[in-house]
Design a protein around this motif. Sequence first.
Motif, PDB file in Angstrom:
ATOM      1  N   UNK A  68       0.833  -1.205   0.000  1.00 50.25           N
ATOM      2  CA  UNK A  68       0.000   0.000   0.000  1.00 50.25           C
ATOM      3  C   UNK A  68       0.867   1.255   0.000  1.00 50.25           C
ATOM      4  N   UNK A 184     -13.009   1.647 -13.253  1.00 49.93           N
ATOM      5  CA  UNK A 184     -12.867   2.574 -12.119  1.00 49.93           C
ATOM      6  C   UNK A 184     -13.097   1.893 -10.778  1.00 49.93           C
ATOM      7  N   UNK A 187      -9.377   0.215  -9.098  1.00 49.28           N
ATOM      8  CA  UNK A 187      -8.165   0.993  -8.864  1.00 49.28           C
ATOM      9  C   UNK A 187      -8.040   1.334  -7.377  1.00 49.28           C
ATOM     10  N   UNK A 189      -7.850   3.914  -4.448  1.00 41.86           N
ATOM     11  CA  UNK A 189      -8.188   5.335  -4.255  1.00 41.86           C
ATOM     12  C   UNK A 189      -6.933   6.174  -3.999  1.00 41.86           C
ATOM     13  N   UNK A 190      -6.726   7.216  -4.796  1.00 43.20           N
ATOM     14  CA  UNK A 190      -5.526   8.049  -4.622  1.00 43.20           C
ATOM     15  C   UNK A 190      -5.586   8.846  -3.326  1.00 43.20           C
ATOM     16  N   UNK A 191      -4.404   9.146  -2.793  1.00 43.64           N
ATOM     17  CA  UNK A 191      -4.343   9.827  -1.496  1.00 43.64           C
ATOM     18  C   UNK A 191      -3.930  11.298  -1.603  1.00 43.64           C
ATOM     19  N   UNK A 192      -3.557  11.732  -2.785  1.00 42.28           N
ATOM     20  CA  UNK A 192      -3.225  13.151  -2.965  1.00 42.28           C
ATOM     21  C   UNK A 192      -3.887  13.646  -4.261  1.00 42.28           C
ATOM     22  N   UNK A 193      -4.015  14.966  -4.364  1.00 43.01           N
ATOM     23  CA  UNK A 193      -4.615  15.540  -5.571  1.00 43.01           C
ATOM     24  C   UNK A 193      -3.767  15.187  -6.796  1.00 43.01           C
ATOM     25  N   UNK A 196      -4.432  11.720  -7.804  1.00 43.86           N
ATOM     26  CA  UNK A 196      -5.780  11.593  -8.375  1.00 43.86           C
ATOM     27  C   UNK A 196      -5.785  12.033  -9.832  1.00 43.86           C
ATOM     28  N   UNK A 197      -5.122  13.157 -10.096  1.00 45.83           N
ATOM     29  CA  UNK A 197      -5.064  13.651 -11.485  1.00 45.83           C
ATOM     30  C   UNK A 197      -4.387  12.628 -12.387  1.00 45.83           C
ATOM     31  N   UNK A 199      -4.018   9.406 -11.848  1.00 45.54           N
ATOM     32  CA  UNK A 199      -4.789   8.163 -11.948  1.00 45.54           C
ATOM     33  C   UNK A 199      -5.809   8.271 -13.076  1.00 45.54           C
ATOM     34  N   UNK A 200      -6.475   9.422 -13.162  1.00 45.94           N
ATOM     35  CA  UNK A 200      -7.477   9.602 -14.218  1.00 45.94           C
ATOM     36  C   UNK A 200      -6.813   9.643 -15.595  1.00 45.94           C
ATOM     37  N   UNK A 203      -6.044   6.039 -16.503  1.00 44.83           N
ATOM     38  CA  UNK A 203      -7.255   5.326 -16.927  1.00 44.83           C
ATOM     39  C   UNK A 203      -7.588   5.673 -18.375  1.00 44.83           C
ATOM     40  N   UNK A 204      -7.456   6.942 -18.699  1.00 50.84           N
ATOM     41  CA  UNK A 204      -7.761   7.395 -20.054  1.00 50.84           C
ATOM     42  C   UNK A 204      -6.841   6.688 -21.066  1.00 50.84           C
TER      43      UNK A 204
ATOM     44  N   UNK B   8     -11.238  15.234  -7.542  1.00 49.55           N
ATOM     45  CA  UNK B   8     -10.592  15.785  -8.726  1.00 49.55           C
ATOM     46  C   UNK B   8     -11.446  15.361  -9.912  1.00 49.55           C
ATOM     47  N   UNK B  12     -12.249  11.554 -18.930  1.00 47.24           N
ATOM     48  CA  UNK B  12     -11.644  10.252 -19.247  1.00 47.24           C
ATOM     49  C   UNK B  12     -12.448   9.664 -20.399  1.00 47.24           C
ATOM     50  N   UNK B  13     -11.784   9.340 -21.466  1.00 44.25           N
ATOM     51  CA  UNK B  13     -12.424   8.888 -22.717  1.00 44.25           C
ATOM     52  C   UNK B  13     -13.728   9.658 -23.001  1.00 44.25           C
ATOM     53  N   UNK B  19     -12.885  11.756  -9.020  1.00 42.19           N
ATOM     54  CA  UNK B  19     -12.247  10.743  -8.170  1.00 42.19           C
ATOM     55  C   UNK B  19     -11.920  11.369  -6.812  1.00 42.19           C
ATOM     56  N   UNK B  21     -10.129  12.040  -3.242  1.00 42.17           N
ATOM     57  CA  UNK B  21      -8.767  12.023  -2.706  1.00 42.17           C
ATOM     58  C   UNK B  21      -8.853  11.561  -1.256  1.00 42.17           C
ATOM     59  N   UNK B  22      -8.127  10.507  -0.940  1.00 39.88           N
ATOM     60  CA  UNK B  22      -8.065  10.046   0.448  1.00 39.88           C
ATOM     61  C   UNK B  22      -9.190   9.125   0.870  1.00 39.88           C
TER      62      UNK B  22
END
Lengths: 237, 88
Positions: A68, A184, A187, A189-193, A196-197, A199-200, A203-204, B8, B12-13, B19, B21-22
């Motif tokens: 993790x 979706x 995946x 879950x991201x822990x920082x902004x 998160x950016x 991660x998206x 995915x794209x 955020x 996406x496509x 999504x 955060x945290x």
Amino acid sequence: MPKYAFAGFCVDIEARHEWLYRCCEPYLDTTGRAPDFTLRVTEADLARERAYGTGGTPAEIEFVATYRRLVEQLPVYDAMMLHAAVAAVNRHGVAFVAPSGVGKTTQLRLWKQQWGDRLTVVNGDKPIVRLLNGIPYAYGTPWSGKEGWNTPMCVPLTDLCFVERAEVDRIQPMSTHEALGGLIKQIVPPQTVACAEKTLELLDVLLRHCRLWRLCCTMSPSAAQVASAAIMGDDEI
Amino acid sequence: MKLKYTFVIREVVGELVAIAVGATPDGVGSVVRLKPGVAYLFQKLQQETTEQQLVADLQQECELPPDRAAAIVEKFLARMREQNLLDE
């Protein structure tokens, strides 16, 4: 301190339990390069892991918490963990994607029976997917589910196969719109902004780059035959 | 009321995806697909607000009659509650 190569990153691990080192042994990095990450699980990490419901021995909890720690940092390096089972077959990197219990491992087992030595399980449960020069690669890691199927290797990820249970085996191409809903959910879950950016973005890229399939299947060998015929095309079994 | 997490939002496509955060590892409700019309309301919920304020914001943004705006907000909030995404 031993160093390991995970998804091409050099990772320094300071373990509390010898077991973690043993699990990671096939991934030892002997290049002598400087580490990209140092992983040292804290008491807070272990407490957090228990709060998440992770059971097992202290060594097992450390094992999960260590991954993790790693995967939560990955997105800013164009990588992420995907809950999927990935096989390398000929030139294909096929990811079976589904929630736990649907049958990813069963499909992988059926494919192994079908393809024999020409198939290598990259990771049976939690591969790292990393973008290199715009191409997604799936990597083996020691964190690979109950069966522990993993290989220290990577494969270009060519196909995402979304597994659903059915009475009759069938496979059909999926639209990016349909596949997005399935992806979706698999995946971390991201822990920082920033993560998160990224991660998206990842995915794209994954959805645009890979061929997308919906595999409605039984748990019998015919499922692998039907899926192989569509995904592998003219490749000989 | 506001969203439980900071979200955020990115395309996406070709779809708007938010999504969290945290979020915890179970990830329940941590990724939301948004219709373009709803993204505006979702963004507004990133800060503390009220249902009445959301209706007023939407009315102004989209030049909607009050009843129509209220109905959209009500439906949207119901969906957010259903997904357990609101702190109220």
